[in-house]
Design an enzyme around this catalytic site. Structure first.
Site, PDB file in Angstrom:
ATOM      1  N   GLU A 106       0.827  -1.188   0.000  1.00 13.36           N
ATOM      2  CA  GLU A 106       0.000   0.000   0.000  1.00 13.36           C
ATOM      3  C   GLU A 106       0.873   1.254   0.000  1.00 13.36           C
ATOM      4  OE1 GLU A 106      -3.296   2.273   2.677  1.00 13.36           O
ATOM      5  OE2 GLU A 106      -2.384   0.459   3.444  1.00 13.36           O
ATOM      6  N   LEU A 108      -5.843  -1.638  -0.262  1.00 14.23           N
ATOM      7  CA  LEU A 108      -5.598  -1.686   1.176  1.00 14.23           C
ATOM      8  C   LEU A 108      -6.107  -3.026   1.701  1.00 14.23           C
ATOM      9  CD1 LEU A 108      -6.694   1.176   3.604  1.00 14.23           C
ATOM     10  CD2 LEU A 108      -6.164  -1.142   4.281  1.00 14.23           C
ATOM     11  N   GLU A 157      -4.144  -6.386   3.499  1.00 16.23           N
ATOM     12  CA  GLU A 157      -2.891  -7.060   3.834  1.00 16.23           C
ATOM     13  C   GLU A 157      -2.917  -8.526   3.432  1.00 16.23           C
ATOM     14  OE1 GLU A 157      -4.858  -5.434   5.961  1.00 16.23           O
ATOM     15  OE2 GLU A 157      -3.772  -3.522   6.133  1.00 16.23           O
ATOM     16  N   GLN A 215       2.333  -1.801   6.144  1.00 20.24           N
ATOM     17  CA  GLN A 215       2.657  -0.458   6.642  1.00 20.24           C
ATOM     18  C   GLN A 215       3.165  -0.439   8.083  1.00 20.24           C
ATOM     19  OE1 GLN A 215      -0.737   2.101   5.836  1.00 20.24           O
ATOM     20  NE2 GLN A 215       0.249   2.710   3.930  1.00 20.24           N
ATOM     21  N   PHE A 216       2.552  -1.251   8.936  1.00 21.54           N
ATOM     22  CA  PHE A 216       3.007  -1.381  10.321  1.00 21.54           C
ATOM     23  C   PHE A 216       2.832  -2.831  10.728  1.00 21.54           C
ATOM     24  CE2 PHE A 216       1.978   3.105  10.119  1.00 21.54           C
ATOM     25  CZ  PHE A 216       2.958   3.712  10.901  1.00 21.54           C
ATOM     26  N   PRO A 256      -4.183  -9.559   9.498  1.00 21.28           N
ATOM     27  CA  PRO A 256      -5.070 -10.151   8.471  1.00 21.28           C
ATOM     28  C   PRO A 256      -4.298 -11.064   7.515  1.00 21.28           C
ATOM     29  CG  PRO A 256      -5.527  -7.818   8.716  1.00 21.28           C
ATOM     30  CD  PRO A 256      -4.280  -8.096   9.521  1.00 21.28           C
ATOM     31  N   HIS A 298       0.564   0.444  16.015  1.00 23.87           N
ATOM     32  CA  HIS A 298       1.652   1.133  15.327  1.00 23.87           C
ATOM     33  C   HIS A 298       3.006   0.879  15.994  1.00 23.87           C
ATOM     34  CE1 HIS A 298      -1.840   3.168  13.660  1.00 23.87           C
ATOM     35  NE2 HIS A 298      -1.078   3.632  12.709  1.00 23.87           N
TER      36      HIS A 298
END
Lengths: 320, 323
Positions: free
Chosen positions: A29, A58, A60, A82-83, A89, A129
């Site tokens: 993403e 978007l 995962e 991203q994190f 998922p 995060h």
């Protein structure tokens, strides 16, 4: 030689490997036009185009699942999540499929996939995060886990991960991304998976750590005579270096920013008990985060092991 | 006036939107002070959806939301004091200073919790609706999510089951056309999100999310359907966030989104549209708006002062509430 931070070193590794091997592709993403949340893939779209630097939906599970299919059919995908807290998922795809393709096909397929994701606390963003759940992936047979602590090792390890025929979860400390710079050579060099690095040598105690915590361990052992092992690959980890150090010092402190229970420290500690117990002069000490969800923002400072807590752990191990 | 909306309702919608806007404008001003130690995802420009949906909800109805949830929580009744204190990480915050902007919790106002996991709240809202159905307590659940969530598996799983069981849940997609910086067209085939409802056998409605009256009207039908046992509805409200994906700054100069697109949406500010309407209908004067602004600003002053004077959580509390 250029001094690079970890973001730049990883970017360099990606660029060089993509130049070397046209089967290496990146997907995730916002990795293309945007260059990723932490700008790790910045500039790669311009060089390699949309065919090889792919902005995805978007999703995962979809990103990793699609990557597995590409990996099984001749490509070498590098997926970015991203994190680390967003990776769950995709756990089904990682554990049920990526990890088992080789075994299930009795070696006729491999899954040369790298999943890169930032992990860890220290950026004042709670919960998802700042996740540090590396042990989850170490528990999956068929998955390798690499986690560099410096720009130089990040580049060399990532190149090895990309060339490895099996799936590698490559964890990058968000806290370290821009914290340190060091000389990182251009051009090819590799740091083999499965090998640790002796970041400091001594004789009284063995301190084992990785990622952001490694640097705190180095601070905590200043003026001491300690072996400080930077594990770098968490699974399979470098048993040989650990046991030979333990046999020398007889005292062990394991430091990680993941929660204590069933953290990787538990596995390392059990392995030492199995292989080197008679050399131990005292119990293995663990200095870890707490068994709690990572909180915000003041409590985050208490949550991660501090230099003081690491020092206290080492003193305990030495006193026994 | 739009059918079914009286002046008083419109005024209440305006007031809620203004409260959200002024609170977030204050966050924009305070954030550079570096004391708000958490990432903030602002909904400036998207206020009409929170206001238009939540006005139909009772205190005991549930809302589930995302990382961009200040507006939903304010519209659902969360006080500005616990909200401000949470942003400052204080123990008086709605999540006791542990969650920050992305993890807001207010059980008394029907807010079980917001999270940043995109699409994560959809099945949970379905579960809350199933609970309401089984307990026959008349409550309904609303899941707020963005256009990105439609790409996650949880969207499919949640809508499928909600429709199968005719659950009292409303799926509210705030389509602001971007997932972080990726435009919708680069992520999805060009099919209206609301049209996907047909695949699940539920009604889907799409429209202007900056028109608070449209939001209010279309949500009223969905709420009536949910409360009367008619099952779920998918609502797609098109809108635009004015600020960057995260943080108090604009991302337009950085080239993340086209300036012309941004300007077009700013011209269609939901507060302006509603305020002008109220003035035209002589339901409100400029002076009234100034007075209302003044009183909300005073409420925000109080909330920020409360937050700043509140203590941080203690180290000894770090293991509280794990089990």
């Amino acid at each position: 030689m250029a001094k690079l931070n970890m973001v730049q070193a990883i970017n360099l590794a990606l660029r060089e490997e993509m130049q070397r091997d046209k089967d290496v592709v990146i997907l995730g993403e916002d990795v293309g036009r945007d260059g990723g949340v932490f700008r790790v893939t910045e500039g790669l779209l311009d060089i390699f185009g949309q065919e090889r630097v792919i902005d995805t939906p978007l999703a995962e599970s979809g990103i990793v699942g699609v990557s597995i299919g590409m990996a099984a059919r001749g490509l070498k995908p590098i997926a970015e999540v991203q994190f680390m807290g967003f990776i769950y998922p995709a756990l089904d795809q990682i554990s049920s499929h990526a990890a088992r393709l080789r075994s299930r096909s009795r070696g006729r397929y491999t899954c040369p996939l790298v999943v890169r994701t930032p992990y860890g606390a220290g950026i004042k963003a709670p919960e998802h995060h700042s996740e540090s759940t590396e042990a989850l992936f170490c528990h999956m047979p068929g998955i390798k886990v690499a986690l560099p602590s410096t720009p130089y090792t990040a580049k060399g390890l990532l190149i090895s991960a990309i060339r490895d025929p099996d799936p590698v979860i490559f964890l990058e400390s968000a806290r370290l991304y821009r914290l340190i710079k060091e000389e990182v050579p251009e051009g090819e060099y590799t740091i083999p998976l499965g090998k640790a690095r002796m970041a400091r040598e001594g004789k009284d105690v063995t301190v084992i750590s990785w990622g952001a915590m490694l640097h705190r361990c180095l601070q905590a052992t200043e003026g001491m005579s300690a072996d400080v092992i930077d594990l770098m690959t968490l699974n399979p980890f470098d048993e040989e270096m650990i046991y030979s150090s333990v046999k020398k010092t007889g005292r062990v402190v394991i430091v990680h920013e993941a929660a204590k229970t069933c953290g990787l420290g538990a596995e390392i500690s059990a392995s030492i008990a199995e292989e080197a117990m008679l050399y131990l002069k005292g119990p293995v000490t663990r200095v870890t985060a707490y068994d709690a969800v990572l909180p915000l923002p003041k409590l985050e400072d208490y949550y991660m092991p501090t230099v003081e807590r690491i020092k206290r752990g080492i003193e305990e191990a030495l006193k026994y | 006036m739009t059918d079914g909306i009286d002046k008083e309702t419109l005024f209440r919608l305006f007031e809620t939107m203004l409260r959200i806007r002024l609170f977030e404008d204050r966050v924009v001003r305070l954030y550079p002070g570096q004391e708000m130690k958490c990432p903030v995802h602002l909904c400036i420009g998207q206020e009409a959806i929170a206001a238009g949906v939540c006005l139909h909800l009772k205190k005991e109805d549930y809302i589930f939301s995302t990382h961009r949830s200040h507006g939903h929580c304010i519209a659902k009744g969360m006080g500005l004091r616990p909200l401000a204190a949470e942003l400052y990480g204080r123990s008086t915050g709605c999540s006791r200073g542990r969650g920050g902007s992305m993890h807001l919790t207010d059980p008394e106002n029907g807010i079980p919790g917001t999270t940043a996991i995109v699409g994560g709240c959809i099945p949970i809202a379905v579960g809350a609706a199933l609970s309401a159905q089984m307990k026959r307590n008349g409550r309904i659940a609303v899941a707020f999510f963005g256009d990105g969530a439609v790409e996650e598996g949880t969207f499919h799983e949640g809508l499928n089951y909600a429709s199968l069981r005719r659950l009292p849940v409303i799926f509210v997609c705030e389509n602001n056309f971007y997932a972080t910086n990726s435009p919708q067209k680069a992520r999805q085939p060009e099919v209206n999100i609301a049209d996907r409802a047909a695949g699940y056998g539920m009604p889907g409605v799409a429209g202007d999310g900056n028109d608070v009256m449209f939001v209010h009207d279309s949500c009223r039908e969905a709420v009536e359907r949910a409360r009367s046992g008619g099952g779920p509805t998918l609502l797609e409200f098109r809108t635009y966030r004015w600020k960057a994906h995260v943080g108090p700054d604009s991302d337009i100069a950085a080239g993340c989104r086209p300036a012309a697109e941004y300007e077009e949406w700013v011209r269609r500010c939901p507060l302006e549209l509603c305020g002008q309407r109220l003035i035209k209908e002589k339901a409100l004067t400029e002076d009234d708006i100034d007075r209302l602004t003044g009183s909300i600003e005073a409420e925000i002053d109080d909330a920020v002062e409360f937050a700043m004077n509140s203590p941080f959580p203690q180290q000894s509390e770090i293991l509280d509430h794990v089990y």
